[in-house]
Design an enzyme around this catalytic site. Structure first.
Site, short mmCIF file in Angstrom:
data_model
loop_
_atom_site.label_atom_id
_atom_site.label_comp_id
_atom_site.label_asym_id
_atom_site.label_seq_id
_atom_site.Cartn_x
_atom_site.Cartn_y
_atom_site.Cartn_z
N CYS A 144 -5.39 -4.50 21.47
CA CYS A 144 -5.48 -3.33 22.73
C CYS A 144 -4.55 -2.31 22.77
O CYS A 144 -3.50 -2.26 21.73
CB CYS A 144 -5.26 -4.21 23.80
SG CYS A 144 -3.98 -5.43 23.77
N CYS B 17 6.76 -5.29 25.80
CA CYS B 17 6.27 -6.63 24.73
C CYS B 17 6.00 -6.48 23.33
O CYS B 17 5.48 -5.34 22.88
CB CYS B 17 5.18 -7.16 24.84
SG CYS B 17 4.28 -8.47 26.94
N GLU C 202 -9.10 2.21 27.23
CA GLU C 202 -9.91 2.00 26.21
C GLU C 202 -10.81 0.58 26.76
O GLU C 202 -10.15 -0.47 28.27
CB GLU C 202 -9.18 1.08 24.96
CG GLU C 202 -8.32 2.20 24.30
CD GLU C 202 -7.59 1.46 22.80
OE1 GLU C 202 -7.93 0.34 22.89
OE2 GLU C 202 -6.37 2.32 22.84
N CYS D 104 1.50 0.52 30.03
CA CYS D 104 2.03 -1.17 30.32
C CYS D 104 2.93 -1.09 30.51
O CYS D 104 4.26 -0.71 29.71
CB CYS D 104 1.33 -2.16 29.23
SG CYS D 104 1.70 -3.86 30.26
N CYS E 193 2.99 -5.08 21.26
CA CYS E 193 2.12 -4.80 21.67
C CYS E 193 2.27 -3.27 21.77
O CYS E 193 2.85 -2.18 21.76
CB CYS E 193 1.73 -5.46 22.65
SG CYS E 193 0.25 -4.60 24.23
N1 SAH Z 1 -0.92 -7.56 30.49
C1 SAH Z 1 -1.87 -8.89 30.54
C2 SAH Z 1 -3.38 -8.61 29.55
C3 SAH Z 1 -3.24 -8.01 27.98
S1 SAH Z 1 -3.36 -7.82 26.13
C4 SAH Z 1 -1.26 -10.47 28.96
O1 SAH Z 1 -0.27 -9.63 28.92
O2 SAH Z 1 -1.44 -11.27 29.02
C5 SAH Z 1 -3.85 -9.54 26.21
C6 SAH Z 1 -3.55 -10.10 24.50
O3 SAH Z 1 -3.24 -9.85 23.66
C7 SAH Z 1 -2.02 -10.36 25.67
O4 SAH Z 1 -2.08 -12.20 25.44
C8 SAH Z 1 -1.54 -10.43 24.45
O5 SAH Z 1 -0.21 -10.67 24.61
C9 SAH Z 1 -2.05 -10.21 23.32
N2 SAH Z 1 -1.08 -8.79 22.81
C10 SAH Z 1 -1.27 -7.66 22.41
N3 SAH Z 1 -0.92 -7.02 21.42
C11 SAH Z 1 -1.25 -8.66 20.35
C12 SAH Z 1 -1.25 -7.79 19.01
N4 SAH Z 1 -0.79 -6.81 18.01
N5 SAH Z 1 -1.46 -8.94 18.24
C13 SAH Z 1 -2.38 -9.65 18.93
N6 SAH Z 1 -2.19 -10.07 20.58
C14 SAH Z 1 -1.96 -9.47 20.82
#
Ligand code: SAH
Length: 344
Positions: free
Chosen positions: A332, A115, A91, A111, A118
């Protein structure tokens, strides 16, 4: 497998062309064409036909195909789901900010970081993206939308520092004056906190903005929602951030997704203030985007406002991120997730 021409520097392209008996000046022409986002060698009208035919054979361009395109009716955000040449999908999101059009790119297919909140990590890591596949997201988003891209954030699917070498090459390419010429100061790289890679990046002294996904001020909470914290706990991560700041003089921005009852208490805000002491930091509060598969819920507006005020009162600048594209699954991993689920 042959290296893709669009993953090469102009100098490397020059070496390929030299092998093919071409004069040195062709490298600049070819590099410029590739970085315009052309879909075939046929468009490169100032290159000899015979050369174009050889390149077509030896180095096919294979641009990504649009699988889905969704445009927000509210704010003009456009989300693309691309199919790469091996059939995998990633995406890209185009956001229209007042300072310029910003493209949020993916750095990996899936990934490995796990987390809890995510969508990108639900199916694990499939593979890392090549430099040209990151560049293509920027190029073809610009070509398809007709909107000039001035800013890039590496905040889509994947962990950029888990694909370190390819990401660094991508940054070099997209920054190149003969190519897109996007200034490092217009690029943000977001990481979940891979400490050795933060140290390696610091050595490069790039002018980009480093964003660290902190999301919790204590190991207990952070380990619960971010498995990476078990390898690199908060104290080690913040020590790396301090080293990064000393080396680069670039202010770090911390991402903090506000999750109801998990990380949004007054005690969390106070501990966060303590942890960030002495760090020239900016905190970006992001109301959690609810992911279907997860029990975690966004904090209330009041809790977000209270948290922000506590940080500001404690001397740490904090903004609440405006959410764009809420009507089009723009956070994302959600679109790819839906698509791959429906295909299965
Ligand atoms: N892997 C990297 C970059 C990709 S995610 C990282 O972890 O920073 C980009 C941002 O979106 C990160 O801060 C991640 O923690 C956040 N993110 C992921 N899923 C999310 C969600 N459901 N709600 C809000 N932020 C989210």
């Amino acid at each position: 497998m042959k290296k893709h021409l669009k993953s090469m520097t102009q100098q490397e392209i020059g070496a390929v062309l030299k092998e093919l008996g071409q004069p040195a000046f062709r490298a600049k022409q070819l590099f410029a064409w590739l970085h315009k986002g052309v879909r075939s060698y046929g468009e490169m009208t100032n290159l000899p036909l015979s050369l174009r035919q050889v390149l077509e054979q030896e180095y096919p361009i294979c641009p990504p195909e649009v699988v889905r395109k969704q445009e927000s009716q509210k704010d003009g955000t456009i989300k693309y789901l691309w199919r790469l040449s091996d059939g995998n999908c990633v995406e890209t999101v185009l956001m229209r900010y007042h300072y310029g059009n910003t493209v949020c790119i993916s750095t990996e297919v899936g990934c490995a970081m796990g987390c809890a909140f995510c969508a990108s990590t639900l199916g694990g890591l499939v593979r890392r993206l090549e430099p040209y596949e990151m560049l293509d997201q920027v190029l073809f988003t610009q070509v398809d939308s007709g909107l000039p891209v001035s800013h890039i954030v590496l905040m889509g699917i994947g962990e950029p520092l888990d694909n370190y070498d390819n990401v660094l090459r991508f940054l070099e390419l997209v920054n190149s004056p003969e190519g897109m010429n996007i200034s490092m100061r217009h690029i943000s790289l977001s990481t979940c906190g891979l400490v050795p890679k933060i140290d390696a990046l610091a050595e490069k002294k790039l002018q980009l903005t480093l964003s660290v996904s902190l999301h919790a001020p204590s190991d207990a909470t952070r380990s619960r929602i971010m498995p990476v914290n078990k390898a690199y706990p908060v104290e080690q991560l913040l020590a790396a951030c301090r080293r990064y700041y000393e080396k680069t003089s670039r202010r770090i921005s911390f991402e903090y997704a506000m999750i109801d009852g998990v990380n949004d208490s007054e005690a969390d805000a106070k501990l966060l203030l303590k942890q960030l002491k002495g760090l020239s930091a900016h905190v970006n509060l992001i109301p959690l985007n609810h992911v279907e598969e997860s029990p975690l819920k966004p904090s209330t507006k009041a809790a977000v406002a209270r948290f922000q005020k506590l940080l500001e009162d404690g001397g740490v600048s904090a903004t609440v991120r405006r959410t764009l594209g809420g009507d089009i699954d723009a956070s994302c991993g959600q679109l790819r997730r839906k698509y791959t689920k429906n295909q299965a």
